[in-house]
Scaffold this motif. Sequence first.
Motif, PDB file in Angstrom:
ATOM      1  N   LEU A 166       0.837  -1.204   0.000  1.00 27.39           N
ATOM      2  CA  LEU A 166       0.000   0.000   0.000  1.00 27.39           C
ATOM      3  C   LEU A 166       0.870   1.251   0.000  1.00 27.39           C
ATOM      4  O   LEU A 166       0.631   2.188  -0.770  1.00 27.39           O
ATOM      5  N   ILE A 167       1.898   1.271   0.847  1.00 29.55           N
ATOM      6  CA  ILE A 167       2.800   2.419   0.902  1.00 29.55           C
ATOM      7  C   ILE A 167       3.528   2.590  -0.426  1.00 29.55           C
ATOM      8  O   ILE A 167       3.695   3.708  -0.914  1.00 29.55           O
ATOM      9  N   ALA A 168       3.935   1.483  -1.031  1.00 29.25           N
ATOM     10  CA  ALA A 168       4.593   1.552  -2.338  1.00 29.25           C
ATOM     11  C   ALA A 168       3.648   2.127  -3.390  1.00 29.25           C
ATOM     12  O   ALA A 168       4.049   2.982  -4.188  1.00 29.25           O
ATOM     13  N   ALA A 169       2.399   1.703  -3.384  1.00 29.59           N
ATOM     14  CA  ALA A 169       1.422   2.213  -4.353  1.00 29.59           C
ATOM     15  C   ALA A 169       1.158   3.698  -4.149  1.00 29.59           C
ATOM     16  O   ALA A 169       1.114   4.474  -5.118  1.00 29.59           O
ATOM     17  N   VAL A 170       1.016   4.111  -2.903  1.00 26.39           N
ATOM     18  CA  VAL A 170       0.794   5.533  -2.603  1.00 26.39           C
ATOM     19  C   VAL A 170       2.013   6.352  -3.015  1.00 26.39           C
ATOM     20  O   VAL A 170       1.874   7.444  -3.591  1.00 26.39           O
ATOM     21  N   THR A 171       3.206   5.845  -2.754  1.00 31.08           N
ATOM     22  CA  THR A 171       4.434   6.547  -3.125  1.00 31.08           C
ATOM     23  C   THR A 171       4.549   6.693  -4.639  1.00 31.08           C
ATOM     24  O   THR A 171       4.913   7.764  -5.139  1.00 31.08           O
ATOM     25  N   SER A 195      12.126  -0.616   1.938  1.00 34.36           N
ATOM     26  CA  SER A 195      12.323  -1.374   3.189  1.00 34.36           C
ATOM     27  C   SER A 195      13.521  -0.886   4.008  1.00 34.36           C
ATOM     28  O   SER A 195      14.245  -1.687   4.599  1.00 34.36           O
ATOM     29  N   PHE A 196      13.737   0.424   4.013  1.00 34.28           N
ATOM     30  CA  PHE A 196      14.798   1.049   4.809  1.00 34.28           C
ATOM     31  C   PHE A 196      16.185   0.542   4.418  1.00 34.28           C
ATOM     32  O   PHE A 196      17.122   0.599   5.218  1.00 34.28           O
ATOM     33  N   ARG A 197      16.333   0.090   3.193  1.00 35.39           N
ATOM     34  CA  ARG A 197      17.640  -0.420   2.746  1.00 35.39           C
ATOM     35  C   ARG A 197      18.641   0.725   2.617  1.00 35.39           C
ATOM     36  O   ARG A 197      18.292   1.819   2.183  1.00 35.39           O
ATOM     37  N   LEU A 204      10.290  10.000   2.408  1.00 36.18           N
ATOM     38  CA  LEU A 204       9.812   9.042   3.406  1.00 36.18           C
ATOM     39  C   LEU A 204       9.152   7.847   2.724  1.00 36.18           C
ATOM     40  O   LEU A 204       9.425   6.694   3.081  1.00 36.18           O
ATOM     41  N   GLY A 205       8.323   8.110   1.740  1.00 41.89           N
ATOM     42  CA  GLY A 205       7.677   7.014   1.022  1.00 41.89           C
ATOM     43  C   GLY A 205       8.678   6.122   0.317  1.00 41.89           C
ATOM     44  O   GLY A 205       8.559   4.891   0.334  1.00 41.89           O
TER      45      GLY A 205
END
Length: 134
Positions: A4-9, A62-64, A55-56
């Motif tokens: 979901l976060i990836a899609a919103v980003t 995944s914070f890589r 942030l997105g």
Amino acid sequence: MQKLIAAVTICFALFLLWIIYLANTGQPSIFFDFVRRIPNGDKLGHVLLFGCLTLGAIITTSFRCFGLLSGRLKVYWGTAGVLVFVLVEEFTQQFFPSRTMDINDLIADAIGISLFTLLAFVMNTLRKRQQVNS
């Protein structure tokens, strides 16, 4: 939640590309009118828009991180990607008659990218602590 976060980003990035297209082609927009009504709205917009994109992007990746300075400095891939995008976008403004390259825009972008990278770092630290305590 990650998807979901990836899609919103991705949708947010496409929105930003559309706004940049409108600005590059000199077209009017309700967003431009709104920003002009707010004191320092342009700079505040740069801080928030590119900060949120950062942030997105960090969460989506995944914070890589990757290491700089022989691995002593960890940089989020999302931060690096947005930074490169911002630098290219600001530099290319010199090729459009309706745009002007502005160092203050870059400073506002850098502030947003930095603040939201710090927020991501705090979020990631809390997430890791929660995983250890679970």
